[in-house]
Write an enzyme that holds these catalytic residues in place. Structure first.
Site, PDB file in Angstrom:
ATOM      1  N   SER A   1      60.852 -39.296 -16.415  1.00 52.32           N
ATOM      2  CA  SER A   1      59.718 -40.212 -16.359  1.00 52.32           C
ATOM      3  C   SER A   1      59.186 -40.587 -17.730  1.00 52.32           C
ATOM      4  O   SER A   1      58.363 -41.473 -17.855  1.00 52.32           O
ATOM      5  CB  SER A   1      58.569 -39.585 -15.552  1.00 52.32           C
ATOM      6  OG  SER A   1      58.133 -38.392 -16.165  1.00 52.32           O
ATOM      7  N   CYS A   2      59.633 -39.913 -18.775  1.00 52.11           N
ATOM      8  CA  CYS A   2      59.085 -40.169 -20.103  1.00 52.11           C
ATOM      9  C   CYS A   2      60.173 -40.027 -21.133  1.00 52.11           C
ATOM     10  O   CYS A   2      60.785 -38.967 -21.247  1.00 52.11           O
ATOM     11  CB  CYS A   2      57.947 -39.198 -20.407  1.00 52.11           C
ATOM     12  SG  CYS A   2      57.347 -39.302 -22.095  1.00 52.11           S
ATOM     13  N   GLY A   3      60.402 -41.081 -21.906  1.00 56.13           N
ATOM     14  CA  GLY A   3      61.426 -41.033 -22.929  1.00 56.13           C
ATOM     15  C   GLY A   3      60.932 -40.556 -24.266  1.00 56.13           C
ATOM     16  O   GLY A   3      61.692 -40.519 -25.220  1.00 56.13           O
TER      17      GLY A   3
ATOM     18  N   CYS B   1      58.572 -37.673 -24.676  1.00 54.13           N
ATOM     19  CA  CYS B   1      57.915 -36.384 -24.650  1.00 54.13           C
ATOM     20  C   CYS B   1      58.389 -35.537 -25.822  1.00 54.13           C
ATOM     21  O   CYS B   1      59.573 -35.449 -26.110  1.00 54.13           O
ATOM     22  CB  CYS B   1      58.213 -35.668 -23.338  1.00 54.13           C
ATOM     23  SG  CYS B   1      57.705 -36.617 -21.892  1.00 54.13           S
TER      24      CYS B   1
END
Length: 290
Positions: free
Chosen positions: A114-116, A118
Site C-alpha cells: 500500500s505504500c511505496g 515507507c
C-alpha cells in the site's frame, strides 16, 4: 517459483445459504532487491516480472536510467539456510562505472503493498533528480475523449483481476491511445515499476510520448515514478494526493484524476489537454467527480 494466483478454501454465504468452495486469490510474496550483492529493499509483490520490477524500482530511486547501467539481474541461489532458491531474492549487478549509492540503514527501503515510500528518512530523500526530465517536444496534445476511453481499455486487459478482483493495474498508452504495455500487481507502485523496468530493458526510456494510467489513486510515489521515467501524462481513476499535485506542478507533469467516463479533473499540466477554444482553464476544483 511463486504463482500469480493461489486457491484457498472459503465459506460462502449468499442470501442465507451457506456453501464451501475454493476461491482464487492473488498471490503476495516478499521480494528482496539486492544491489551488487547488498540488500537494498524489500517489497511485497505479486510474483512475476521480478527483474522488471527490480529495474523499475532502481529507475525510480535514481540509481539507473539506461539499460547499459545494468550488467546483470539474477535470482539469488541458496536464498534460504537450506540452500533452496525461493525466487524471492533478486540481485542487480551494476555495469562498471555506474555509481553505487550509499546503502545505509536510512537508505534501506521497506515497501508494502500500500505504500511505496515507507522507511524514507525524509521527504527530501525521495525528491531525486531524474535523468529524463519531462520534456516532450513538441508537447503532447491529448483529447479528453481519448483519455475517457483508456480506463475501459485497461480494464479489458486485466486478466488476473478478472479471476481475483484483488490487483492494481498500470498501463502505458501511446499518444494515439494504443495500449503499449500493462502490468498487474498487489501493489500499485510495483505495477508501475514493472512497466518502467520493462521499458528500460527494452531501451525505450524516456517514455516521453506516452500516457501512464493507474487503476487506483495517484499518490506521490506514482507521480515520482512517472517523472523519473520521463512520462509526461499520469492519469488515475481515483484521487491524487496534494503532494502528487505539488510534484506534478514542479516538474511539468500533466496529472489527471477521477478519470471516469467523460468526467475528469486536471490538476497540473493542462497545456497537454486539448481543451475546446474558449473553455475556462482557471483553478481546478478538488471536488470528486462522480
Amino acid at each position: 517459483m511463486g504463482r500469480v494466483t493461489e486457491r484457498r478454501r472459503t465459506i460462502r454465504i449468499r442470501d442465507g445459504a451457506v456453501s464451501t468452495r475454493p476461491d482464487t486469490l492473488v498471490a503476495e510474496e516478499p521480494l528482496e532487491i539486492r544491489l551488487n550483492g547488498k540488500p537494498l529493499a524489500i517489497t511485497m509483490r505479486t510474483p512475476g516480472d521480478d527483474f522488471a520490477l527490480a529495474a523499475g524500482f532502481l529507475v525510480s530511486e535514481g540509481v539507473i536510467g539506461d539499460r547499459d547501467d545494468v550488467r546483470s539481474i539474477v535470482y539469488c541461489a541458496g536464498a534460504t539456510a537450506e540452500g533452496v532458491n525461493t525466487y524471492n531474492v533478486v540481485d542487480v549487478g551494476l555495469a562498471p562505472g555506474v555509481e553505487v549509492p550509499d546503502i545505509t540503514l536510512e537508505r534501506n527501503v521497506y515497501t508494502t503493498s500500500s505504500c511505496g515510500l515507507c522507511g524514507k528518512a525524509s521527504l527530501d530523500a525521495v525528491r531525486t533528480t531524474t535523468r529524463h526530465p519531462v520534456a516532450d517536444t513538441p508537447p503532447l496534445r491529448i483529447e479528453p475523449a481519448l483519455l475517457s476511453a483508456l480506463p475501459d481499455r485497461l480494464r479489458a486487459a486485466q486478466r488476473v483481476f478478472d479471476r481475483t478482483g484483488g490487483l492494481h493495474a498500470a498501463a502505458l498508452f501511446s499518444e494515439s491511445g494504443e495500449l503499449m504495455d500493462v502490468r498487474e500487481d498487489v501493489g500499485r507502485h510495483n505495477a508501475v515499476d514493472k512497466l518502467v523496468g520493462r521499458a528500460l530493458t527494452d531501451g525505450r526510456l524516456p517514455l516521453s510520448r506516452s500516457v501512464l494510467l493507474v487503476s487506483g489513486r495517484a499518490s506521490f510515489e506514482l507521480a515520482q515514478k512517472a517523472v523519473m521515467a520521463g512520462i509526461p501524462v499520469l492519469a488515475a481513476v481515483s484521487a491524487p494526493s496534494s503532494l502528487a499535485v505539488d510534484l506534478a506542478a514542479e516538474t511539468g507533469l500533466t496529472l489527471v484524476g477521477f478519470l471516469r467516463g467523460p468526467s475528469m479533473n486536471v490538476y497540473a499540466g493542462e497545456h497537454r489537454i486539448a481543451l475546446d477554444a474558449g473553455q475556462p482553464t482557471g483553478t481546478v476544483s478538488g471536488d470528486a467527480v462522480s
